[in-house]
Design an enzyme around this catalytic site. Structure first.
Site, mmCIF file in Angstrom:
data_model
loop_
_atom_site.group_PDB
_atom_site.id
_atom_site.type_symbol
_atom_site.label_atom_id
_atom_site.label_comp_id
_atom_site.label_asym_id
_atom_site.label_seq_id
_atom_site.Cartn_x
_atom_site.Cartn_y
_atom_site.Cartn_z
ATOM 1 N N HIS A 62 0.788 -1.231 0.000
ATOM 2 C CA HIS A 62 0.000 0.000 0.000
ATOM 3 C C HIS A 62 0.818 1.277 0.000
ATOM 4 C CE1 HIS A 62 -4.169 -1.379 0.617
ATOM 5 N NE2 HIS A 62 -3.584 -2.449 1.130
ATOM 6 N N LYS A 96 -8.640 13.862 4.225
ATOM 7 C CA LYS A 96 -7.731 12.712 4.221
ATOM 8 C C LYS A 96 -6.855 12.853 5.455
ATOM 9 C CE LYS A 96 -6.439 14.110 0.088
ATOM 10 N NZ LYS A 96 -6.552 12.816 -0.558
ATOM 11 N N ARG A 97 -6.105 11.815 5.789
ATOM 12 C CA ARG A 97 -5.191 11.955 6.914
ATOM 13 C C ARG A 97 -4.209 13.095 6.661
ATOM 14 N NH1 ARG A 97 -5.219 8.100 11.217
ATOM 15 N NH2 ARG A 97 -3.355 9.178 11.923
ATOM 16 N N LYS A 116 0.846 14.225 1.499
ATOM 17 C CA LYS A 116 -0.439 14.610 0.914
ATOM 18 C C LYS A 116 -0.525 16.127 0.678
ATOM 19 C CE LYS A 116 -3.034 10.685 2.909
ATOM 20 N NZ LYS A 116 -3.786 10.110 1.779
ATOM 21 N N THR A 172 -8.391 6.775 -2.337
ATOM 22 C CA THR A 172 -9.758 6.338 -2.606
ATOM 23 C C THR A 172 -10.723 7.494 -2.375
ATOM 24 O OG1 THR A 172 -9.848 5.469 -0.358
ATOM 25 C CG2 THR A 172 -9.473 3.872 -2.140
ATOM 26 N N LYS A 228 -14.263 8.562 -4.407
ATOM 27 C CA LYS A 228 -15.557 8.889 -3.791
ATOM 28 C C LYS A 228 -16.040 10.253 -4.261
ATOM 29 C CE LYS A 228 -13.808 6.749 0.426
ATOM 30 N NZ LYS A 228 -13.168 7.104 1.704
HETATM 31 C C1 LIG Z 1 -11.876 7.292 1.945
HETATM 32 C C2 LIG Z 1 -11.406 7.694 3.287
HETATM 33 C C3 LIG Z 1 -10.048 7.928 3.513
HETATM 34 C C4 LIG Z 1 -9.010 7.839 2.418
HETATM 35 O O1 LIG Z 1 -8.875 9.103 1.815
HETATM 36 P P1 LIG Z 1 -7.652 9.426 0.835
HETATM 37 O O2 LIG Z 1 -7.986 10.769 0.298
HETATM 38 O O3 LIG Z 1 -7.647 8.388 -0.221
HETATM 39 O O4 LIG Z 1 -6.426 9.416 1.671
HETATM 40 C C5 LIG Z 1 -9.645 8.304 4.780
HETATM 41 N N1 LIG Z 1 -10.537 8.442 5.783
HETATM 42 C C6 LIG Z 1 -11.845 8.247 5.596
HETATM 43 C C7 LIG Z 1 -12.776 8.439 6.733
HETATM 44 C C8 LIG Z 1 -12.328 7.853 4.347
HETATM 45 O O5 LIG Z 1 -13.650 7.631 4.188
#
Ligand SMILES: *Cc1c(COP(=O)(O)O)cnc(C)c1O
Length: 853
Positions: free
Chosen positions: A397, A588-589, A594, A698, A702
């Site tokens: 990952h 995101k985190r 990032k 991901t 979304k």
């Molecule tokens: C989808 C999701 C992530 C992943 O987000 P990225 O932008 O791909 O890092 C992290 N936290 C939550 C709560 C999510 O639903």
């Protein structure tokens, strides 16, 4: 409806008598009564039937009448009611799978970021309308009860959420799967802000009851740790190794339903909780030191106490290794003992299970299976290896070197002495193969060794996983290519066919149907409802991108979702969202790679230009930037970045010049529940990692599926999103991966960008001046000096390109027809990013199995 105040009767019709058959959780004695093998019947889908069931649960489970019940009672009763609808299906799924001797996917993951369960269960059972009407008859509101649920936050971010999407898809595709993981008593911390700084609170998700889990203490598994190994020659003259462990704990399984969407399949997620074994109880009596004995108990239970809150940066803690071994030992044992026939020949194990290793966290399962086969089932080494290497596949990952787990041999040997021996032997035999394939190349053999010698002797878990796995996959095309070329080049040269790609996906059930009911209805009105399980059918929306009526409705949906978000954020955080803004979302985190700092520089720059008079506020597109991000508690720069975002937000939101033009909102505690509210309202999706650093992402999927346009780098799955939606409907900026590599090789100097870019310099200078920190010029040194001196993720190098791309965003947004067209095309063209498709790819490329028919 006064009669509903009466407690409901206690006698159920025979076909609704709860079944006590526990065969799905372990061998039970042969049932004697005919009803004991038949699963329970399903309650009626009528509103009356639902109300009866609900009140029955309220009375018998919660022990209250409706008029005396709390919202929590009502929520728990509703959860039980919905479970009753799933129960027959669940029991039947287990029976059918065992009977068919179908191959099962054993998904091994230290994290599952599930999100709330109730809404998804109602969706999977098609009970939304019935429940809503039924509750209304009782004077209750479904939305209120749904809001009562605390989500199980048993993961950090993308990796854990991916696991949750995958098990949802497998159930929906009728593929047998058991998700295995850890039932952390405290999941990911609850983030609060105190004066703008992140303060972590424990996540007490179990405090008000946990109606979705089924504990099975009777099926507990013993897990051993420590001690030493001994060699002994048996009566047959064969030498065997015996592990003499020093201590042990019990793993108690907690089962969760994983319902497929409207298909009647209910798979199982089995999470393990650690408990002290009897040995500890005995100590209480024997030693007389009660306090010491209780401490021992606490020690055992610590193993599943808390989720480590590091995302992409493992801390190498002993307890973490205990967690990893604990859950895989339980899981391997569970499948062999409880899911296979008693006389099953374990040589055929790969026909019945394929284990997917979600990153390196569960890789200790490899030596554990070897140990089980050799020490407990009397396999010869070669036989055991043959079985083992056909049972595992490995998903990597990351590309960040600091994210690759290396366990010190000192620690591994102390905790799992037998496993370390096995790892050494696997490594020896592997290196023999390497020397055979590349004679004379001793340097290569050293490079490929699973045992690292520096900075201390340790086991490279990614190498062990790669050697043991049948297939190794990355999570987006670019990532898989970099994995082959940069992270594991020696291995891909040795075994080119072992490496493959499966681009990640997200479940359309939770992230479109559940999160965005308005958009879902609009789509279904246009093209029918088949897209929910066949997301590529969103393609059929393409012609609607030019249909004025559809476009208008699409805009109305977005506006209504923004209103819904406004109401939520007001109540949840006291945040006021202005009307009619472009909603610019970065969720995101918090991680340097990032580049939340790049987004922040954009905001500071806008603020600086307007407040210094260089730019007229009336030239700005009214925009609200929403951040959502947790930082690992020990990650200083990340926490300082959060503080800086909040300080900048305070200034921006208070500046009269920017009133109605720019707003920054940072609701605390970003989690799945908040994601489901934010994402449907978003116009712009920020995916701005340095190229080559984000494995897939991901969140990007979304957001695109919900009609947000992406501003992003050529990184991770952004590459594939852009290819599918088309360049015109994606705002690309920044260096690509080869350019990053070239700049890196040349020697990156962030200071040169500061010197040469006036706009960038002004923004950084404003932060340095103490403007956002009440005059304290050093408050944000960690963030700003880092950018100026090191800037490992090259935010300054991509700054100008990012600003230019934002200008294009504003230009497009000014033309609402063009923007809406692009947004609709984003929805229409991103059906590929369904986790159903990802699971189909795993089935074909990795698992070599098919759905059950
Ligand atoms: C989808 C999701 C992530 C992943 O987000 P990225 O932008 O791909 O890092 C992290 N936290 C939550 C709560 C999510 O639903």
């Amino acid at each position: 409806m006064p009669e509903i105040e009466q407690p409901v009767g206690t006698t159920l019709p025979a076909d609704e008598t709860p079944n006590t058959d526990t065969r799905s959780f372990g061998p039970a004695s042969t049932p004697t009564h005919p009803l004991a093998t038949a699963p329970v019947g399903m309650p009626s889908h009528s509103v009356d039937g639902f109300v009866r069931e609900f009140l029955h649960e309220l009375n018998t489970n919660q022990g209250v009448t409706l008029s005396r019940s709390s919202v929590n009672d009502q929520y728990l009763a509703l959860a039980s009611t919905v479970k009753n609808y799933l129960m027959a299906r669940w029991l039947e799924t287990g029976r059918k799978t065992r009977e068919a001797k179908a191959k099962t996917i054993g998904y091994l993951s230290a994290e599952y970021l599930l999100g709330r369960q109730l809404g998804n269960a109602l969706l999977a059972t098609d009970l939304n309308e019935v429940a809503s009407k039924g509750l209304e008859l009782c004077g209750l509101d479904l939305a209120t009860l749904r809001a009562q649920e605390v989500e199980p936050g048993l993961g950090n971010g993308g990796l854990g959420r991916l696991a949750a999407c995958f098990i949802d898809s497998l159930a929906t595709m009728d593929v047998p799967c058991i998700g295995y993981g850890i039932r952390y008593e405290y999941g990911i911390f609850r983030q609060t802000f105190v004066d703008g700084r992140q303060v972590e609170q424990p996540d007490t998700w179990l405090a008000l009851g946990s109606p979705w889990e089924f504990p099975h203490p009777e099926a507990s598994v013993q897990v051993n740790f420590g001690g030493h190994t001994e060699k002994a020659t048996g009566a047959d003259g064969k030498e065997r190794t015996r592990w003499v462990p020093a201590w042990n704990v019990l793993g108690v399984p907690y089962n969760y339903m994983v319902p497929g969407y409207l298909n009647g399949r209910v798979n199982t997620l089995r999470l393990w909780s650690a408990q002290a074994t009897k040995a500890f109880d005995l100590q209480i009596f024997n030693s007389g030191d009660y306090a010491q004995a209780v401490r021992a108990q606490t020690f055992a239970e610590n193993i599943s106490k808390v989720l480590y809150p590091e995302d992409s940066t493992p801390q190498g803690k002993e307890l973490r290794l205990q967690q990893q071994y604990f859950f895989v030992a339980c899981s391997l044992r569970d499948f062999i003992d409880n899911e296979l026939e008693e006389d099953f020949d374990l040589h055929n194990l790969p026909e019945r299970i394929t284990y997917q290793l979600n990153d390196t966290h569960p890789v200790i399962a490899v030596p554990e299976l070897m140990r089980l086969l050799i020490d407990e089932h009397d396999f010869a080494w070669d036989e055991a290896w043959e079985v083992t290497r056909h049972c595992f596949n490995y998903t990597c990952h990351t590309l960040l070197p600091e994210a690759l787990e290396v366990w010190p041999t000192e620690l591994l040997g102390r905790l799992l002495p037998r496993h370390l021996e096995i790892i050494y032997q696997i490594n020896e035999e592997f290196l023999d193969d390497v020397r055979e394939a590349f004679p004379g190349d001793e340097i290569r053999a050293r490079r490929m060794s699973m045992i690292a010698e520096h900075p201390e002797r340790g086991v490279r878990m990614a190498y062990l996983a790669t050697v043991a796995a049948s297939k190794v996959n990355g999570v987006a095309e670019l990532h898989s290519q970099l994995l082959r070329d940069k992270v594991l080049p020696d291995f891909s040269e040795l075994w080119p066919d072992k490496f493959t790609n499966v681009t990640n996906g997200v479940t359309p059930r939770r992230f479109v149907k559940l999160a965005n009911p308005r958009l879902s209805d609009l789509i279904s009105d246009a093209i029918g409802s088949g897209w929910v399980t066949d997301l590529e059918r969103l393609k059929e929306l393409e012609p609607y991108a030019d249909d004025p009526e559809f476009k208008e409705k699409f805009r109305e949906v977005k506006a209504a979702n923004k209103t819904r978000l406004t109401t939520l954020l007001k109540a949840r955080d006291g945040i006021e969202l202005p009307d009619g803004h472009l909603l610019d979302v970065m969720v995101k985190r918090l991680h340097e790679y990032k580049r939340q700092s790049l987004k922040l520089l954009h905001i500071v720059s806008l603020y600086e230009q307007v407040t210094s008079g260089k730019l007229s506020a009336s030239d700005l597109t009214p925009r609200t930037v929403v951040f959502g991000a947790k930082a690992a508690p020990g990650y200083k720069i990340a926490k300082d970045t959060i503080y800086l975002i909040n300080k900048v937000a305070a200034k921006v939101n208070a500046a009269p010049e920017l009133e109605g033009r720019l707003k920054v909102a940072f609701p605390a505690n970003y989690n799945v529940t908040l994601a489901e509210e934010l994402i449907p309202a978003a116009d712009l999706s920020e995916q701005i990692s340095l190229a080559g650093m984000e494995a897939s992402g991901t969140g990007n999927m979304k957001l695109a599926l919900n009609g947000a346009l992406t501003i992003g780098t050529d990184d991770g799955a952004n590459v594939e999103i852009r290819r599918l939606v088309g360049d015109k409907h994606f705002f690309l900026f920044g260096m690509n991966e080869p350019q990053v590599a070239e700049l890196s090789a040349k020697g990156y100097d962030p200071g040169s960008y500061y010197q040469s870019n006036e706009q960038l310099r002004s923004a950084l200078d404003l932060i340095l001046s103490g403007h956002f920190s009440d005059g304290d010029q050093h408050q944000f040194d960690s963030v700003v000096f880092n950018l100026l001196n090191e800037d490992r993720f090259m935010a300054l190098a991509d700054f100008q390109s990012y600003i230019d791309a934002q200008a294009k965003v504003e230009e497009r947004y000014a033309d609402q027809e063009a923007w809406t067209r692009s947004a609709i095309l984003n929805v229409a063209r991103t059906g590929y990013f369904s986790s159903d498709r990802a699971m189909r790819d795993y089935l074909q490329r990795i698992w070599h199995t098919t759905p059950m028919i």
